[in-house]
Every structure is written in C-alpha cells, then in structure tokens.
Design an enzyme around this catalytic site. Sequence first.
Site, PDB file in Angstrom:
ATOM      1  CD  GLU A 179      -0.454 -60.546  61.242  1.00 44.21           C
ATOM      2  OE1 GLU A 179       0.430 -60.377  60.521  1.00 44.21           O
ATOM      3  OE2 GLU A 179      -0.664 -62.002  61.480  1.00 44.21           O
TER       4      GLU A 179
ATOM      5  CB  VAL B 299      -0.683 -54.387  73.455  1.00 37.88           C
ATOM      6  CG1 VAL B 299       0.828 -53.946  73.205  1.00 37.88           C
ATOM      7  CG2 VAL B 299      -0.814 -55.061  74.727  1.00 37.88           C
TER       8      VAL B 299
ATOM      9  CD  GLU C 127      -7.188 -63.152  68.837  1.00 42.51           C
ATOM     10  OE1 GLU C 127      -6.861 -62.411  69.824  1.00 42.51           O
ATOM     11  OE2 GLU C 127      -6.774 -63.396  67.920  1.00 42.51           O
TER      12      GLU C 127
ATOM     13  CB  SER D 179      -3.881 -58.222  72.533  1.00 40.23           C
ATOM     14  OG  SER D 179      -2.924 -57.357  73.073  1.00 40.23           O
TER      15      SER D 179
ATOM     16  CB  CYS E 254      -3.480 -63.735  64.721  1.00 41.14           C
ATOM     17  SG  CYS E 254      -2.400 -64.224  63.473  1.00 41.14           S
TER      18      CYS E 254
HETATM   19  P1  NDP Z   1      -0.171 -58.758  74.383  1.00 40.89           P
HETATM   20  O1  NDP Z   1      -0.521 -58.106  73.178  1.00 40.89           O
HETATM   21  O2  NDP Z   1       0.162 -58.356  75.704  1.00 40.89           O
HETATM   22  O3  NDP Z   1       1.563 -59.515  73.801  1.00 40.89           O
HETATM   23  C1  NDP Z   1       2.086 -59.441  72.624  1.00 40.89           C
HETATM   24  C2  NDP Z   1       3.619 -58.847  72.766  1.00 40.89           C
HETATM   25  O4  NDP Z   1       3.342 -57.257  73.212  1.00 40.89           O
HETATM   26  C3  NDP Z   1       4.432 -59.453  73.767  1.00 40.89           C
HETATM   27  O5  NDP Z   1       5.827 -59.331  73.042  1.00 40.89           O
HETATM   28  C4  NDP Z   1       4.593 -58.707  74.950  1.00 40.89           C
HETATM   29  O6  NDP Z   1       5.543 -58.640  75.538  1.00 40.89           O
HETATM   30  C5  NDP Z   1       4.318 -57.244  74.315  1.00 40.89           C
HETATM   31  N1  NDP Z   1       3.643 -56.240  75.013  1.00 40.89           N
HETATM   32  C6  NDP Z   1       2.657 -56.521  76.164  1.00 40.89           C
HETATM   33  N2  NDP Z   1       2.280 -55.493  76.840  1.00 40.89           N
HETATM   34  C7  NDP Z   1       2.961 -54.416  75.856  1.00 40.89           C
HETATM   35  C8  NDP Z   1       2.906 -52.831  76.163  1.00 40.89           C
HETATM   36  N3  NDP Z   1       2.121 -52.136  77.035  1.00 40.89           N
HETATM   37  N4  NDP Z   1       3.479 -52.326  75.101  1.00 40.89           N
HETATM   38  C9  NDP Z   1       4.175 -52.875  74.287  1.00 40.89           C
HETATM   39  N5  NDP Z   1       4.378 -54.069  74.128  1.00 40.89           N
HETATM   40  C10 NDP Z   1       3.755 -55.063  75.025  1.00 40.89           C
HETATM   41  O7  NDP Z   1      -0.710 -60.275  74.443  1.00 40.89           O
HETATM   42  P2  NDP Z   1      -0.837 -61.356  75.759  1.00 40.89           P
HETATM   43  O8  NDP Z   1       0.267 -61.996  75.805  1.00 40.89           O
HETATM   44  O9  NDP Z   1      -1.341 -60.483  76.837  1.00 40.89           O
HETATM   45  O10 NDP Z   1      -2.130 -62.353  74.881  1.00 40.89           O
HETATM   46  C11 NDP Z   1      -3.452 -61.834  75.317  1.00 40.89           C
HETATM   47  C12 NDP Z   1      -4.344 -62.048  73.944  1.00 40.89           C
HETATM   48  O11 NDP Z   1      -3.690 -61.340  72.886  1.00 40.89           O
HETATM   49  C13 NDP Z   1      -4.409 -63.464  73.715  1.00 40.89           C
HETATM   50  O12 NDP Z   1      -5.132 -64.005  74.428  1.00 40.89           O
HETATM   51  C14 NDP Z   1      -4.726 -63.258  72.125  1.00 40.89           C
HETATM   52  O13 NDP Z   1      -6.088 -63.068  71.949  1.00 40.89           O
HETATM   53  C15 NDP Z   1      -4.001 -61.949  71.675  1.00 40.89           C
HETATM   54  N6  NDP Z   1      -2.724 -62.271  71.213  1.00 40.89           N
HETATM   55  C16 NDP Z   1      -2.694 -62.150  69.482  1.00 40.89           C
HETATM   56  C17 NDP Z   1      -1.480 -62.376  68.852  1.00 40.89           C
HETATM   57  C18 NDP Z   1      -1.525 -62.595  67.412  1.00 40.89           C
HETATM   58  O14 NDP Z   1      -0.802 -63.153  66.850  1.00 40.89           O
HETATM   59  N7  NDP Z   1      -2.479 -61.601  66.907  1.00 40.89           N
HETATM   60  C19 NDP Z   1      -0.495 -63.112  69.571  1.00 40.89           C
HETATM   61  C20 NDP Z   1      -0.562 -62.937  71.173  1.00 40.89           C
HETATM   62  C21 NDP Z   1      -1.655 -62.590  71.782  1.00 40.89           C
HETATM   63  P3  NDP Z   1       5.589 -59.856  76.946  1.00 40.89           P
HETATM   64  O15 NDP Z   1       5.001 -61.018  76.329  1.00 40.89           O
HETATM   65  O16 NDP Z   1       6.866 -59.903  77.381  1.00 40.89           O
HETATM   66  O17 NDP Z   1       4.781 -59.065  78.151  1.00 40.89           O
END
Ligand code: NDP
Length: 498
Positions: free
Chosen positions: A262, A243, A394, A240, A296
């Site tokens: 990304e 993050v 998104e 996201s 994404c």
């Molecule tokens: P996150 O950004 O939270 O998760 C993506 C990765 O980051 C996961 O491995 C997660 O681990 C990890 N993560 C979460 N919090 C932290 C942190 N504070 N520091 C470092 N790493 C962290 O996405 P969400 O799962 O909350 O999804 C929310 C939204 O993000 C989705 O609705 C979508 O819009 C977007 N998203 C976009 C993606 C892309 O490919 N561009 C992929 C995924 C989400 P864990 O899952 O173990 O918490």
Amino acid sequence: MNTMSRANALPETPREFGFFVDGEWREAGEVYERASPGHGVAVTRIQKCSPADLDAAVAAARRAFEGGGWAGLSGAERGGVLLRAAQILRERRDEIAYWEALENGKPIAQARGEVEHCIACFEMAAGAARLLHGDSFNSLGDKLFGMVLREPIGVVGLITPWNFPFLILCERVPFILASGCTLVVKPSEVTSATTLLLADVLAEAGLPRGVYNVVTGSGRTIGQALTEHTDVDMLSFTGSTAVGRSCVHAAADSNFKKLGLELGGKNPIVVFADSDLEDAADGAAFGISFNTGQCCVSSSRLIVERSVADEFEALLAAKMARIRVGDPLDETTQVGAITTEAQNATILGFIEKGRTEGARLVAGGGPLDLGRGQYIAPTLFSGVTPDMAIARDEIFGPVLSSFRFDTVEEAVALANDTVYGLAASVWTRDIDKALTVTRKVRAGRFWVNTIMAGGPEMPMGGFKQSGWGREGGMLGVEEYTQVKSVHVELGKRTHWIA
Ligand code: NDP
C-alpha cells in the site's frame, strides 16, 4: 519502565521498551530515543535490533507456524483469541492512544477514535476466521470431485509506517492471524511503542508464543533485511512508493515472497457546482487536514467546477483557517504536529515550490509557531497547473492544490492525471455525475458525498502505482492464504495402460 503518571501530561522520563520475540521481551544493547514531535521532549526508548535479532524473530515465527499451534486451531478458536484481544484493547484504549499521540503527534481524541476502529478490526477478523473457506467443484463429471483449499501462506513480514502506527497495524494483524499465519512486524523506528504494546495485549489474550513477533530499528537496516529474508513467505509493506519498489526488487532477488503493497496517493476530490458547497468544503478541509495530511488517502487535489470555484475556494479557506491546530495532548485539538523533522522540511519545501512555480496561496502557507514542536497551517493553493510539483507529487502534508473544470470529461481526465490510484471523492446531487465519475476514475477507494469513511468490512488498496493487493474485509484474510486445488477420483480408475 514508567508509565504515564497523569492522563494528558508528558511522561516524567522516557518509557523504555524491549523488542518481542518468541513470547519474550529482549534487549538489543543499543536504543533509539524518540522525542514527541508536538513537544520536543524524549518520550520513548526503542531497541535497535541487529540482523541476528531479526533471524531469531523469523525463526520463532517459523517454529510457531510449522508447529501448528496456531494454524491448526479451528477458526472459532482463533476467533476467540481475537475477540479477547478486542476486549483487552477496549480496556487499554486510553493508554494506547496516549503513546500513539506522543510518538506520532496526532491529537489524543483522534488517537482514541483510531483505537476504537482497531477494536472493530479485531472483532471483524474474529468472524472472518470462522468464515474463511475454500470452494468445491461438483461439476467435474461423475468420476472426479474438486476441492479448493485455502491454506495460510506461512510466515508474514509486516512493515508499517509512522503516520497511523496502530491503525495500519490493526488493519492487518488480526486478518493475518485469522488466516492462521504467524508474523514478524517491523514498525517505523519513530513510532514503535504501540506495536510493542500490542504484543502484551495478544499474549494476555492467549496467542501462542512465537506467533506475533516485533523487531525494532531503522527501515534501512532491519526493514531492508526483512524484505530480503529468505524464510519469509509474504511481505506486507505500507509506505513510500520508492521503498515499495525496493521491496519488489528484494522479493525477486531473495525467494519470490508474495507482496502486499500500500503505497502513495495523490487523491482527487471532485466538487460539482450542484453539490452542497458547505458540506463539500467541510469534506475538503477534513480530507486534506486530517492527520496533518500525512495520510495515504488524503484528498490533496481539489478539482472544482469553474462556475463555483471562486466561491468554493473562499468558503474552504475560511473553514481551513478555523481548524484548531495544536498540542496533541489537548482534548480540543483537531490537527496535531508533523511527525518527523524530515517530513516537516519536505512539506515546507513543497509550499515554497508552489509559490515559486506560480500557484496562488489562498490559505495557510507555512509553519505555525506554538512555542514548541513542529506544526504547519492547513494550506490551499489556487490556480495550480498539472505540470507543477504540488500537482504531481505526494506531499504527505496539509497542502491542497486546486484545479478547475467545465465538463464531466475534463473532471475525470484531471482526476486520472496521476501515476497513483489509491482513493477519490466526488461531491454532487446528481446521481449520473456521481456514478460516471466513480466508474471512470481509477482508484481503489471511492467516496460519494463523503470522505475517508469506512469500516473493517471494506477492502482497501490501490490501482496503478498505489500498490498491490487488498487489506480488510474477507479479501484481507484471503490475501494471506494460498490456494490448493485437490482432485479426488471416485470409483475404479480407467487405466492408461491397456
Ligand atoms: P518510508 O517508505 O521510508 O517508510 C515506511 C516504512 O518503511 C517505515 O517503517 C520505514 O522504517 C520502512 N523503511 C524505510 N526504508 C526501508 C527499506 N529500505 N526497506 C524496508 N523498509 C524500509 O517512508 P518515509 O518515512 O521516508 O516517508 C517518505 C514519504 O513516503 C512520505 O513523504 C510519504 O509520501 C510516503 N509515505 C506513505 C505512507 C503511506 O501510508 N502510503 C506512509 C509513510 C510514508 P523507518 O521509519 O524505521 O525508517
């Protein structure tokens, strides 16, 4: 540890994985149990690592890097390990696809296709390891010769998301390895299995111990600690935008580690009246529904020429209604389950917002009851205006918002009306229109009369708030290197002191 007993059947008991550090499987003492989103049945048990486990993983990666047992090999030797890994992945394709489908909820046939793509990434990176090179300057005058060396950046932290756990991993790992770096991976806690299986594959392929390490646990604990770690030289994060932003802060507050990001997208698909409307409708249906829109690069904003908009939306709605949404383990399923309960609630919330903000529902519009698991019907909203939440945010689900335009300029302005710039697609038979839109829309990946096509040769990454850096292709290896300029003086020095 049990393995699958029968292809396409649920496992009898959850499979327990250790985490992987310095060539060894370890246990953290506490586990997280993951239920398959398509069935609501526990399928895996994943270790909840502590900060001390992370420190051990980073220390192992550091030792492996400084020891030179990987970075010191020739490109051909590193490429040989990557080619062996590709071959082992080919042999284990079905097993990897099975665990991917179970944890993520994606259709098993799609998961197999993704493993094939991952094999291609390893093969591509094997060649890239041999081709990686710097530059030289023979133009600095008779007395000076210049060399530009590319050196591996060091220890890389890699945080991957849950939407394409294995694919996104393999669009990065072989390229990182090709550069000579070592790494610590933190997969999403809900989809860690295949990242752990890759540890086995790489060890069997002959990767030296400590080069590839995997820590598991939640993002907020172990992920955050990895972003803040002072002995990590570069962090590659996919997820996201929120993050991603916190990774930038953490890098600045720790050791200024280099970042590859990304992030999100709100990608336009521009359809002109002169396009093959059947093809474009098929592309639009695929672009929003593939991987349940948890993608994404999914094309979530339809920008269609007004003169054909009603006809096109009707065609598209009919196609979306025919998409086979169902059990991820069913070979005929095209669209599987929503990966997490939180994401399911988010998507349904956006569908509700679309209704209350005044958009017109043309297809889908809610959950699908398949007896178990969480599923959402591919959804199309017409009459969307730029101020609506479904136009701007998104959604990361199978929800498409439709806008209309009259001129090329209007289409370009609508396409660019977003903070993101990850991908875009244009459909027309007119080369002028295709290239004008391609030149003027700000996005890192572009498709003309197709969508989500590609291969490991092509770099990927975003403009604007969609991220920094590129993965894939030769650029994807170079990202993990740093450049050293070497100046060599020839002959007798002209003295400064007379
Ligand atoms: P996150 O950004 O939270 O998760 C993506 C990765 O980051 C996961 O491995 C997660 O681990 C990890 N993560 C979460 N919090 C932290 C942190 N504070 N520091 C470092 N790493 C962290 O996405 P969400 O799962 O909350 O999804 C929310 C939204 O993000 C989705 O609705 C979508 O819009 C977007 N998203 C976009 C993606 C892309 O490919 N561009 C992929 C995924 C989400 P864990 O899952 O173990 O918490």
